[in-house]
Design a protein around this motif. Structure first.
Motif, PDB file in Angstrom:
ATOM      1  N   UNK A 112       1.075  -1.186   0.183  1.00 44.47           N
ATOM      2  CA  UNK A 112       0.070  -0.046  -0.001  1.00 44.47           C
ATOM      3  C   UNK A 112       0.755   1.296  -0.035  1.00 44.47           C
ATOM      4  N   UNK A 113       1.830   1.215   0.947  1.00 44.19           N
ATOM      5  CA  UNK A 113       2.828   2.566   0.944  1.00 44.19           C
ATOM      6  C   UNK A 113       3.649   2.601  -0.431  1.00 44.19           C
ATOM      7  N   UNK A 114       3.816   1.479  -1.027  1.00 42.27           N
ATOM      8  CA  UNK A 114       4.489   1.562  -2.022  1.00 42.27           C
ATOM      9  C   UNK A 114       3.744   2.187  -3.313  1.00 42.27           C
ATOM     10  N   UNK A 115       2.304   1.830  -3.572  1.00 41.95           N
ATOM     11  CA  UNK A 115       1.654   2.340  -4.651  1.00 41.95           C
ATOM     12  C   UNK A 115       0.446   3.278  -4.285  1.00 41.95           C
ATOM     13  N   UNK A 116      -0.443   2.855  -3.350  1.00 42.12           N
ATOM     14  CA  UNK A 116      -1.748   3.499  -3.161  1.00 42.12           C
ATOM     15  C   UNK A 116      -1.304   4.725  -2.446  1.00 42.12           C
ATOM     16  N   UNK A 117      -0.621   4.874  -1.389  1.00 46.21           N
ATOM     17  CA  UNK A 117      -0.486   6.153  -0.948  1.00 46.21           C
ATOM     18  C   UNK A 117       0.277   7.313  -1.732  1.00 46.21           C
ATOM     19  N   UNK A 118       1.189   6.955  -2.617  1.00 42.46           N
ATOM     20  CA  UNK A 118       1.944   8.066  -3.364  1.00 42.46           C
ATOM     21  C   UNK A 118       0.759   8.337  -4.595  1.00 42.46           C
ATOM     22  N   UNK A 119       0.131   7.393  -5.039  1.00 44.27           N
ATOM     23  CA  UNK A 119      -0.826   7.746  -6.091  1.00 44.27           C
ATOM     24  C   UNK A 119      -1.917   8.871  -5.498  1.00 44.27           C
TER      25      UNK A 119
END
Length: 242
Positions: A112-119
């Motif tokens: 999640x921190x790799x993709x969802x959060x930065x998106x």
């Protein structure tokens, strides 16, 4: 905007312009992630909204329109789900097990921190820095469900949750072109609308939720036709909202 593996930005965002947001525009799976599925599934709807990347890219070639697109498959991380939703990193989809997503808590959070959060952080910044007159949420849907023989006649669907300002303007404009338009069909925007709920409904930003039937945007020619239609539609809706 700094490039990031979770998203791509096409075109130049403009204050008072149109921003096209497509959470499911890519079927990309990073090399260090192994889903453990038949690779053929990556070319099906469970992995990507077929056709929307091309439509968004063509829209972003027009002045005043930019496209913000998810750059990973929804099987890696579904960017249009709440971060705590069970299906945000699906362990199964449409009857297919995804063994590579059976993660422990730490690995789940790291994904999640790799993709969802930065998106979502990047989208929030983009909307704040260059507030558009209208956000176009662009997805696609299948001509029929894999579990049903019933065809979906709607060429285009207009979805919304509580804010239906843009939808009420867009539906008659699309119908006037002789199109079969679904108003909250084949499914409702009240059920799955996370990105627009977070970035538009919660902030009072007008948005238009559009789902195109996949066979309407299967070729480059069809994608160009719909890009032209959507550019005209969004500008008309934005002017009327203004």
């Amino acid at each position: 905007m700094t490039p990031h593996e979770a998203f791509r930005l096409l075109g130049k965002p403009r204050f008072g312009g149109i921003l096209v947001v497509s959470d499911h525009a890519s079927n990309r799976v990073p090399e260090d992630i192994v889903l453990g599925i038949d690779p053929a599934l990556l070319n099906q709807h469970i992995a990507v909204d077929l056709g929307v990347a091309g439509v968004g890219a063509l829209l972003a070639e027009r002045p005043g329109i930019a496209a913000f697109q998810g750059n990973i498959s929804r099987l890696v991380c579904d960017l249009n789900r709440e971060p705590h939703a069970p299906a945000v990193i699906p362990i199964a989809s449409d009857g297919h097990a995804i063994p590579g997503n059976a993660l422990d808590h730490a690995a789940h959070q790291a994904r999640l921190e790799r993709f969802h959060t930065p998106y979502h952080a990047a989208l929030a910044t983009l909307l704040d820095d260059s507030p558009p007159a209208l956000v176009l949420s662009l997805h696609s849907f299948t001509p029929q469900l894999a579990t049903s023989d019933e065809a979906r006649p709607w060429q285009v669907a207009v979805l919304y949750n509580e804010d239906d300002r843009a939808a009420r303007l867009a539906i008659p404009l699309l119908e006037a072109e002789g199109l079969c338009v679904g108003d909250q069909l084949p499914y409702s925007g009240k059920l799955l609308n996370y990105t627009m709920n977070r970035h538009c409904e919660a902030e009072g930003r007008p948005y238009l939720g559009i789902e195109l039937r996949q066979d309407q945007i299967a070729t480059v020619l069809q994608q160009a036709e719909w890009a032209g239609r959507l550019a005209k539609l969004c500008n008309e809706v934005a002017l009327k909202l203004g």
